[in-house]
Design a protein around this motif. Structure first.
Motif, PDB file in Angstrom:
ATOM      1  N   GLU A  65      10.002   4.855  -3.954  1.00 45.96           N
ATOM      2  CA  GLU A  65      10.975   3.769  -3.835  1.00 45.96           C
ATOM      3  C   GLU A  65      11.955   4.097  -2.718  1.00 45.96           C
ATOM      4  O   GLU A  65      12.321   5.251  -2.525  1.00 45.96           O
ATOM      5  CB  GLU A  65      11.736   3.581  -5.146  1.00 45.96           C
ATOM      6  CG  GLU A  65      12.728   2.412  -5.113  1.00 45.96           C
ATOM      7  CD  GLU A  65      13.613   2.360  -6.358  1.00 45.96           C
ATOM      8  OE1 GLU A  65      14.069   3.428  -6.796  1.00 45.96           O
ATOM      9  OE2 GLU A  65      13.843   1.256  -6.871  1.00 45.96           O
ATOM     10  N   ASN A  66      12.368   3.074  -2.011  1.00 50.78           N
ATOM     11  CA  ASN A  66      13.316   3.303  -0.934  1.00 50.78           C
ATOM     12  C   ASN A  66      14.297   2.122  -0.855  1.00 50.78           C
ATOM     13  O   ASN A  66      14.076   1.073  -1.478  1.00 50.78           O
ATOM     14  CB  ASN A  66      12.586   3.469   0.398  1.00 50.78           C
ATOM     15  CG  ASN A  66      13.394   4.281   1.397  1.00 50.78           C
ATOM     16  OD1 ASN A  66      14.574   4.570   1.185  1.00 50.78           O
ATOM     17  ND2 ASN A  66      12.764   4.662   2.507  1.00 50.78           N
ATOM     18  N   THR A  67      15.357   2.335  -0.106  1.00 55.38           N
ATOM     19  CA  THR A  67      16.392   1.323   0.079  1.00 55.38           C
ATOM     20  C   THR A  67      16.306   0.745   1.481  1.00 55.38           C
ATOM     21  O   THR A  67      16.206   1.498   2.456  1.00 55.38           O
ATOM     22  CB  THR A  67      17.784   1.933  -0.136  1.00 55.38           C
ATOM     23  OG1 THR A  67      17.885   2.428  -1.471  1.00 55.38           O
ATOM     24  CG2 THR A  67      18.870   0.882   0.084  1.00 55.38           C
ATOM     25  N   PHE A  68      16.358  -0.579   1.566  1.00 54.06           N
ATOM     26  CA  PHE A  68      16.251  -1.251   2.861  1.00 54.06           C
ATOM     27  C   PHE A  68      17.398  -2.249   3.006  1.00 54.06           C
ATOM     28  O   PHE A  68      17.657  -3.044   2.105  1.00 54.06           O
ATOM     29  CB  PHE A  68      14.911  -1.984   2.987  1.00 54.06           C
ATOM     30  CG  PHE A  68      13.721  -1.069   2.894  1.00 54.06           C
ATOM     31  CD1 PHE A  68      13.133  -0.814   1.670  1.00 54.06           C
ATOM     32  CD2 PHE A  68      13.206  -0.464   4.030  1.00 54.06           C
ATOM     33  CE1 PHE A  68      12.049   0.035   1.569  1.00 54.06           C
ATOM     34  CE2 PHE A  68      12.116   0.386   3.944  1.00 54.06           C
ATOM     35  CZ  PHE A  68      11.535   0.639   2.713  1.00 54.06           C
ATOM     36  N   TRP A  69      18.058  -2.191   4.180  1.00 50.86           N
ATOM     37  CA  TRP A  69      19.187  -3.057   4.480  1.00 50.86           C
ATOM     38  C   TRP A  69      18.824  -4.052   5.579  1.00 50.86           C
ATOM     39  O   TRP A  69      18.070  -3.729   6.495  1.00 50.86           O
ATOM     40  CB  TRP A  69      20.369  -2.235   4.968  1.00 50.86           C
ATOM     41  CG  TRP A  69      21.071  -1.431   3.923  1.00 50.86           C
ATOM     42  CD1 TRP A  69      20.728  -0.183   3.486  1.00 50.86           C
ATOM     43  CD2 TRP A  69      22.234  -1.805   3.194  1.00 50.86           C
ATOM     44  NE1 TRP A  69      21.624   0.235   2.524  1.00 50.86           N
ATOM     45  CE2 TRP A  69      22.556  -0.738   2.324  1.00 50.86           C
ATOM     46  CE3 TRP A  69      23.046  -2.941   3.169  1.00 50.86           C
ATOM     47  CZ2 TRP A  69      23.661  -0.776   1.457  1.00 50.86           C
ATOM     48  CZ3 TRP A  69      24.135  -2.971   2.319  1.00 50.86           C
ATOM     49  CH2 TRP A  69      24.431  -1.904   1.467  1.00 50.86           C
ATOM     50  N   GLY A  70      19.428  -5.222   5.498  1.00 52.14           N
ATOM     51  CA  GLY A  70      19.342  -6.160   6.596  1.00 52.14           C
ATOM     52  C   GLY A  70      20.406  -5.868   7.630  1.00 52.14           C
ATOM     53  O   GLY A  70      21.266  -4.996   7.442  1.00 52.14           O
ATOM     54  N   GLN A  71      20.385  -6.635   8.723  1.00 49.17           N
ATOM     55  CA  GLN A  71      21.314  -6.379   9.824  1.00 49.17           C
ATOM     56  C   GLN A  71      22.665  -7.057   9.603  1.00 49.17           C
ATOM     57  O   GLN A  71      23.646  -6.739  10.288  1.00 49.17           O
ATOM     58  CB  GLN A  71      20.702  -6.862  11.143  1.00 49.17           C
ATOM     59  CG  GLN A  71      20.824  -8.365  11.406  1.00 49.17           C
ATOM     60  CD  GLN A  71      19.964  -9.206  10.503  1.00 49.17           C
ATOM     61  OE1 GLN A  71      19.063  -8.705   9.811  1.00 49.17           O
ATOM     62  NE2 GLN A  71      20.210 -10.513  10.467  1.00 49.17           N
ATOM     63  N   GLY A  72      22.721  -7.984   8.656  1.00 46.87           N
ATOM     64  CA  GLY A  72      23.974  -8.663   8.350  1.00 46.87           C
ATOM     65  C   GLY A  72      24.081 -10.023   9.004  1.00 46.87           C
ATOM     66  O   GLY A  72      23.482 -10.283  10.051  1.00 46.87           O
ATOM     67  N   THR A  73      24.850 -10.896   8.374  1.00 48.74           N
ATOM     68  CA  THR A  73      25.123 -12.224   8.923  1.00 48.74           C
ATOM     69  C   THR A  73      26.613 -12.520   8.768  1.00 48.74           C
ATOM     70  O   THR A  73      27.206 -12.238   7.727  1.00 48.74           O
ATOM     71  CB  THR A  73      24.257 -13.296   8.218  1.00 48.74           C
ATOM     72  OG1 THR A  73      24.447 -14.559   8.858  1.00 48.74           O
ATOM     73  CG2 THR A  73      24.579 -13.432   6.736  1.00 48.74           C
ATOM     74  N   GLN A  74      27.199 -13.069   9.823  1.00 50.30           N
ATOM     75  CA  GLN A  74      28.650 -13.292   9.840  1.00 50.30           C
ATOM     76  C   GLN A  74      29.000 -14.582   9.107  1.00 50.30           C
ATOM     77  O   GLN A  74      28.402 -15.636   9.354  1.00 50.30           O
ATOM     78  CB  GLN A  74      29.142 -13.375  11.282  1.00 50.30           C
ATOM     79  CG  GLN A  74      30.627 -13.711  11.429  1.00 50.30           C
ATOM     80  CD  GLN A  74      31.523 -12.575  10.983  1.00 50.30           C
ATOM     81  OE1 GLN A  74      31.291 -11.420  11.352  1.00 50.30           O
ATOM     82  NE2 GLN A  74      32.562 -12.889  10.208  1.00 50.30           N
ATOM     83  N   VAL A  75      29.986 -14.485   8.230  1.00 47.28           N
ATOM     84  CA  VAL A  75      30.564 -15.652   7.566  1.00 47.28           C
ATOM     85  C   VAL A  75      32.040 -15.699   7.941  1.00 47.28           C
ATOM     86  O   VAL A  75      32.775 -14.722   7.726  1.00 47.28           O
ATOM     87  CB  VAL A  75      30.410 -15.570   6.036  1.00 47.28           C
ATOM     88  CG1 VAL A  75      31.187 -16.707   5.366  1.00 47.28           C
ATOM     89  CG2 VAL A  75      28.935 -15.630   5.652  1.00 47.28           C
ATOM     90  N   THR A  76      32.458 -16.815   8.506  1.00 40.24           N
ATOM     91  CA  THR A  76      33.855 -16.996   8.898  1.00 40.24           C
ATOM     92  C   THR A  76      34.407 -18.229   8.202  1.00 40.24           C
ATOM     93  O   THR A  76      33.838 -19.325   8.326  1.00 40.24           O
ATOM     94  CB  THR A  76      33.994 -17.150  10.417  1.00 40.24           C
ATOM     95  OG1 THR A  76      33.440 -15.995  11.062  1.00 40.24           O
ATOM     96  CG2 THR A  76      35.446 -17.301  10.817  1.00 40.24           C
ATOM     97  N   VAL A  77      35.499 -18.034   7.470  1.00 40.52           N
ATOM     98  CA  VAL A  77      36.141 -19.135   6.759  1.00 40.52           C
ATOM     99  C   VAL A  77      37.482 -19.402   7.437  1.00 40.52           C
ATOM    100  O   VAL A  77      38.411 -18.592   7.359  1.00 40.52           O
ATOM    101  CB  VAL A  77      36.345 -18.808   5.273  1.00 40.52           C
ATOM    102  CG1 VAL A  77      36.917 -20.030   4.546  1.00 40.52           C
ATOM    103  CG2 VAL A  77      35.031 -18.363   4.637  1.00 40.52           C
ATOM    104  N   SER A  78      37.552 -20.542   8.089  1.00 41.31           N
ATOM    105  CA  SER A  78      38.750 -20.848   8.860  1.00 41.31           C
ATOM    106  C   SER A  78      38.849 -22.342   9.099  1.00 41.31           C
ATOM    107  O   SER A  78      37.826 -23.027   9.228  1.00 41.31           O
ATOM    108  CB  SER A  78      38.710 -20.114  10.204  1.00 41.31           C
ATOM    109  OG  SER A  78      39.799 -20.490  11.016  1.00 41.31           O
ATOM    110  N   SER A  79      40.081 -22.831   9.169  1.00 43.51           N
ATOM    111  CA  SER A  79      40.290 -24.243   9.495  1.00 43.51           C
ATOM    112  C   SER A  79      40.502 -24.412  10.992  1.00 43.51           C
ATOM    113  O   SER A  79      40.681 -25.533  11.477  1.00 43.51           O
ATOM    114  CB  SER A  79      41.490 -24.778   8.714  1.00 43.51           C
ATOM    115  OG  SER A  79      42.642 -23.990   8.967  1.00 43.51           O
TER     116      SER A  79
END
Length: 121
Positions: free
Chosen positions: A107-121
């Motif tokens: 078994e191993n652990t695998f990560w994604g590269q990430g995705t940006q979430v920006t909450v702003s008006s």
């Protein structure tokens, strides 16, 4: 080899919603647990939500409980994060982590590269 790819991030106004997706592909024997984390500017990484293999046990961070929902479609090796009533403090890079059995004994652990979430008006 296993690849993990997130998608669905973007810019959203406070009070809005987004759904993130995270798909694992490659040499997968079976998938154990899956989790979403986030890293905000100047802050350490925090757990957002996690779900077990069966999908019956889900955990959420205190700051998102009641607003975010994690779900999984294991036929597609995909996990989703539905985010409602978003707040500026939810702004972060969201990453998913798969615990994957690549064989019957490893078994191993695998990560994604990430995705940006920006909450702003």
């Amino acid at each position: 080899q296993v690849q993990v790819v997130e998608s669905g991030g973007g810019l959203v106004q406070p009070g809005g919603s987004l759904t993130l997706s995270c798909k694992a592909s490659g040499s997968i024997f079976s998938i154990n647990s899956v989790a979403w984390y986030r890293t905000a500017p100047g802050k350490s990484r925090e757990l957002v939500a996690a779900v077990t293999h069966s999908g019956t046990i889900k955990n959420y961070g205190d700051s998102v409980r009641g607003r975010f929902t994690i779900s999984r479609d294991m036929a597609r090796n995909t996990v989703y994060l539905q985010m409602n009533n978003l707040e500026p403090d939810d702004t972060a890079v969201y990453s998913c982590k798969f615990e994957i059995w690549v064989s019957e004994t490893y078994e191993n652990t695998f990560w994604g590269q990430g995705t940006q979430v920006t909450v702003s008006s």
